[in-house]
Design an enzyme around this catalytic site. Structure first.
Site, short mmCIF file in Angstrom:
data_model
loop_
_atom_site.label_atom_id
_atom_site.label_comp_id
_atom_site.label_asym_id
_atom_site.label_seq_id
_atom_site.Cartn_x
_atom_site.Cartn_y
_atom_site.Cartn_z
N ASP A 20 31.98 78.03 10.08
CA ASP A 20 31.17 77.30 10.53
C ASP A 20 30.14 78.00 11.33
O ASP A 20 30.59 78.75 12.17
CB ASP A 20 31.30 75.93 11.13
CG ASP A 20 30.46 74.62 11.15
OD1 ASP A 20 29.26 74.90 10.27
OD2 ASP A 20 30.31 73.96 12.00
N ASN A 68 27.75 70.11 0.45
CA ASN A 68 26.73 71.16 0.58
C ASN A 68 25.74 71.17 -0.18
O ASN A 68 24.56 71.79 0.13
CB ASN A 68 27.33 72.55 0.89
CG ASN A 68 28.25 72.68 2.07
OD1 ASN A 68 29.04 73.53 2.25
ND2 ASN A 68 27.71 71.99 3.21
N ARG A 71 22.26 70.20 0.89
CA ARG A 71 21.33 71.20 1.67
C ARG A 71 19.92 71.75 0.81
O ARG A 71 19.94 71.38 -0.45
CB ARG A 71 22.12 72.73 1.88
CG ARG A 71 23.32 72.41 2.82
CD ARG A 71 23.86 73.70 3.28
NE ARG A 71 24.87 73.44 4.41
CZ ARG A 71 25.55 74.66 5.12
NH1 ARG A 71 25.14 75.53 4.69
NH2 ARG A 71 26.54 74.33 5.94
N ILE A 195 37.17 67.73 10.87
CA ILE A 195 37.82 68.64 9.67
C ILE A 195 36.82 68.62 8.32
O ILE A 195 36.91 69.20 7.39
CB ILE A 195 38.99 68.12 9.26
CG1 ILE A 195 39.23 66.80 9.10
CG2 ILE A 195 40.17 68.68 10.27
CD1 ILE A 195 40.69 66.37 8.59
#
Length: 251
Positions: A20, A68, A71, A195
């Protein structure tokens, strides 16, 4: 305490990493987010090299979650192209070093070109006996549990087993990575302390290490610090990061 007192038995067998902070790191450099992702590849190389030197059995890297896809489209497209590029350039090096590469997650959403790259990389390294590198892509812990549940439900419908026969062990056998040890150590970079739907079942008894370091800055010393923390948590041997680094250098 002498360096020789740190044995491989005290080290984690399976390390999972949530990589990250690429975008935030790039922003601080005044660069676009993809600059952070590209530099994150360098951090992956360093981490894998350090893990190999420590004789870690498996490393699982959270590269792209099922969430994701939300995005910006341009960033997702660039990430997919970067994934293809990395597979093309890195897999031969992994194979040369006897490392096995696997991609876990729902690969059906990827382009046919990327799916072919993944298939070729997995086939090339399938018989290697060294460390296993799992790349979690379009992966989610809930998805993993759900697909295992569906498999077991189908077997029950087909009469291959009864509901009462379903056990934790059976569920584990139908999850991804069922053939390697469950996670001992989870590392998350960038200071976030969650997590994020990653390996929910496999993390049940993992030690969780959160560091403020952005992923592009993570290196061999960073991994040594995390492993040292784990050894102190799990084994109470009281080793230092320097001793773990010495063990890496002696492999």
């Amino acid at each position: 305490m002498q360096n020789s007192q740190i044995s491989s038995d005290s080290l984690p067998q399976h390390i999972a990493i949530i990589m990250d902070g690429n975008g935030r790191w790039a922003k601080e450099q005044g660069k676009p987010r993809v600059f952070g992702h590209k530099n994150g590849v360098t951090a992956v190389r360093k981490t894998i090299n350090a893990a190999v030197r420590l004789n870690i059995k498996a490393v699982t890297l959270f590269a792209f979650s099922s969430e994701n896809w939300q995005r910006p489209e341009e960033e997702v497209g660039l990430l997919m192209e970067l994934f293809i590029s990395v597979l093309s350039t890195e897999v031969k090096k992994l194979h040369k070093n006897n490392l096995r590469l696997r991609v876990i997650g729902d690969k059906t959403r990827f382009s046919s070109r990327l799916q072919k790259k993944i298939q070729d990389a997995e086939q090339l390294t399938a018989n290697n006996t060294g460390m296993v590198i799992n790349i979690a892509a379009n992966y989610g812990g809930k998805w993993d549990i759900l697909q295992a549940t569906k498999q077991l439900a189908q077997k029950a419908v087909d009469g291959e087993l009864t509901v009462d026969e379903i056990s934790e062990e059976m569920m584990t056998q139908h999850l991804t990575m069922s053939d390697i040890p469950e996670v001992d150590l989870l590392i998350r970079t960038s200071g976030e302390c969650r997590i994020s739907n990653f390996m929910l079942w496999q993390l049940a008894y993992a030690e969780m290490y959160f560091t403020p370091i952005y992923w592009p800055e993570f290196n061999e010393d960073s991994l040594a610090d995390a492993v040292s923390w784990f050894v102190n948590r799990e084994r109470r041997f009281g080793c230092t990061g320097e001793q773990v680094k010495a063990l890496m250098n002696n492999q």
